[in-house]
Design a protein around this motif. Structure first.
Motif, PDB file in Angstrom:
ATOM      1  N   LYS A  81       0.833  -1.206   0.000  1.00  0.00           N
ATOM      2  CA  LYS A  81       0.000   0.000   0.000  1.00  0.00           C
ATOM      3  C   LYS A  81       0.866   1.254   0.000  1.00  0.00           C
ATOM      4  O   LYS A  81       0.563   2.229  -0.713  1.00  0.00           O
ATOM      5  CB  LYS A  81      -0.917  -0.004   1.220  1.00  0.00           C
ATOM      6  N   SER A  82       1.949   1.237   0.785  1.00  0.00           N
ATOM      7  CA  SER A  82       2.844   2.392   0.839  1.00  0.00           C
ATOM      8  C   SER A  82       3.546   2.606  -0.496  1.00  0.00           C
ATOM      9  O   SER A  82       3.718   3.741  -0.944  1.00  0.00           O
ATOM     10  CB  SER A  82       3.876   2.207   1.959  1.00  0.00           C
ATOM     11  N   ARG A  83       3.937   1.510  -1.152  1.00  0.00           N
ATOM     12  CA  ARG A  83       4.589   1.631  -2.463  1.00  0.00           C
ATOM     13  C   ARG A  83       3.626   2.236  -3.483  1.00  0.00           C
ATOM     14  O   ARG A  83       4.012   3.094  -4.283  1.00  0.00           O
ATOM     15  CB  ARG A  83       5.080   0.266  -2.942  1.00  0.00           C
ATOM     16  N   THR A  84       2.383   1.763  -3.469  1.00  0.00           N
ATOM     17  CA  THR A  84       1.390   2.305  -4.396  1.00  0.00           C
ATOM     18  C   THR A  84       1.187   3.791  -4.166  1.00  0.00           C
ATOM     19  O   THR A  84       1.121   4.587  -5.108  1.00  0.00           O
ATOM     20  CB  THR A  84       0.047   1.559  -4.227  1.00  0.00           C
ATOM     21  N   ARG A  85       1.107   4.165  -2.901  1.00  0.00           N
ATOM     22  CA  ARG A  85       0.922   5.578  -2.570  1.00  0.00           C
ATOM     23  C   ARG A  85       2.131   6.393  -3.003  1.00  0.00           C
ATOM     24  O   ARG A  85       1.991   7.511  -3.509  1.00  0.00           O
ATOM     25  CB  ARG A  85       0.690   5.721  -1.068  1.00  0.00           C
ATOM     26  N   ALA A  86       3.332   5.844  -2.795  1.00  0.00           N
ATOM     27  CA  ALA A  86       4.554   6.546  -3.186  1.00  0.00           C
ATOM     28  C   ALA A  86       4.619   6.726  -4.702  1.00  0.00           C
ATOM     29  O   ALA A  86       5.035   7.780  -5.198  1.00  0.00           O
ATOM     30  CB  ALA A  86       5.777   5.779  -2.688  1.00  0.00           C
ATOM     31  N   GLU A  87       4.192   5.710  -5.446  1.00  0.00           N
ATOM     32  CA  GLU A  87       4.185   5.810  -6.904  1.00  0.00           C
ATOM     33  C   GLU A  87       3.221   6.889  -7.383  1.00  0.00           C
ATOM     34  O   GLU A  87       3.512   7.630  -8.325  1.00  0.00           O
ATOM     35  CB  GLU A  87       3.813   4.447  -7.509  1.00  0.00           C
ATOM     36  N   GLU A  88       2.062   6.990  -6.720  1.00  0.00           N
ATOM     37  CA  GLU A  88       1.087   8.020  -7.086  1.00  0.00           C
ATOM     38  C   GLU A  88       1.630   9.421  -6.790  1.00  0.00           C
ATOM     39  O   GLU A  88       1.452  10.347  -7.585  1.00  0.00           O
ATOM     40  CB  GLU A  88      -0.223   7.793  -6.322  1.00  0.00           C
ATOM     41  N   LEU A  89       2.311   9.551  -5.648  1.00  0.00           N
ATOM     42  CA  LEU A  89       2.880  10.856  -5.302  1.00  0.00           C
ATOM     43  C   LEU A  89       3.995  11.237  -6.260  1.00  0.00           C
ATOM     44  O   LEU A  89       4.161  12.419  -6.600  1.00  0.00           O
ATOM     45  CB  LEU A  89       3.405  10.831  -3.858  1.00  0.00           C
TER      46      LEU A  89
END
Length: 296
Positions: free
Chosen positions: A230-238
């Motif tokens: 989940k954190s990786r997905t969020r980081a990719e979006e940011l």
């Protein structure tokens, strides 16, 4: 003749099956037990609240009754009423119950959008940790979540509170103060989700290269987290949002000031706690001066 009233179709006593159907309901017949039965078995939150009130007035397990009643009130969108109940009756609760009541209050403040009250209470909790008064002076405590017990260290609790405080400052769009708090949290107990929040603070201050560096640490797995995917997905979006908008390139243009109320508050707390330096927990000795760090 077989006694069908004693056995179920599976060959087990019916009475035993009934007990299995009502987990976590304490034994007894007092108003608190009745309230828990109404809450968990009958699924009647309104009746549960009435019985929780009765338990508090009767002095029956007041610690648990007040906390449980506030939780049920929150579920019924009666959060403001729950806040007043805790403030009015927490004096009847034990010293050991005060910390959990504070945690419930913080959730209620979030629900009501009472950000300033949330910030004040979170900073008060940090004072207790700083003075060595949290967890009754112990390095760990037993916590509960969804019926399970687990140990929480003072470092984890400090980082959790700082994370909540940083989020509260973000709600006030005070991104400079939020950045300070998240950096302190990451120094104590690094976390990928808090790193993403720190990145948002940096983006809001137009410090895009610093934000990119933080995100790369998350994407490269250099920052631990409870939910890595989940954190990786969020980081990719940011990372996709890191292209700076035209005409916005400096902190000064955003109207942010390093000398904000939170940093000033840190100085004030530092002077007030100076005489307690020998009693401070080791984790606070690891935190360098925030202003000097940001100025580098």
């Amino acid at each position: 003749m077989e006694n069908s009233s004693k056995k179920s179709s599976r060959g087990k006593p019916d009475q035993r099956d009934v007990f299995h159907a009502i987990p976590r309901v304490p034994s007894g017949d007092g108003p608190y037990v009745q309230a828990k039965h109404a809450q968990l078995v009958q699924k009647d939150p309104v009746a549960a609240i009435v019985l929780f009130w009765k338990a508090i007035n009767a002095g029956d397990r007041v610690d648990s009754a007040l906390k449980d009643m506030a939780v049920v009130m929150k579920q019924l969108d009666r959060a403001e009423e729950a806040i007043e109940a805790i403030k009015s009756f927490r004096c009847r609760c034990s010293k050991q119950a005060q910390e959990s009541l504070d945690n419930v209050l913080i959730d209620l403040y979030k629900k009501c959008g009472m950000v300033d009250e949330q910030i004040d209470l979170l900073r008060q909790k940090l004072r207790l940790i700083y003075n060595g008064e949290a967890f009754n002076g112990k390095p760990t405590k037993i916590a509960r979540s969804h019926g399970k017990k687990f140990q929480v260290s003072i470092k984890q609790e400090t980082s959790r509170i700082l994370g909540n405080l940083g989020w509260a400052y973000m709600q006030k769009t005070n991104y400079m103060a939020a950045e300070v708090v998240y950096r302190k949290a990451q120094m104590i107990d690094p976390d990928a989700n808090k790193a993403c929040n720190l990145c948002i603070c940096l983006i809001k201050q137009a410090r895009y290269e610093e934000a990119r560096s933080v995100l790369e640490d998350v994407l490269q797995g250099r920052v631990p987290g409870s939910d890595v995917s989940k954190s990786r997905t969020r980081a990719e979006e940011l990372l996709m949002d890191l292209n700076p908008p035209h005409g916005l390139s400096s902190v000064a243009e955003l109207g942010l000031d390093l000398e904000d109320q939170f940093v000033d508050g840190l100085d004030e707390l530092g002077s007030r706690w100076a005489h307690l330096r020998q009693r401070r927990l080791p984790i606070f000795e690891e935190i360098s001066n925030v202003k000097d760090q940001l100025a580098c």
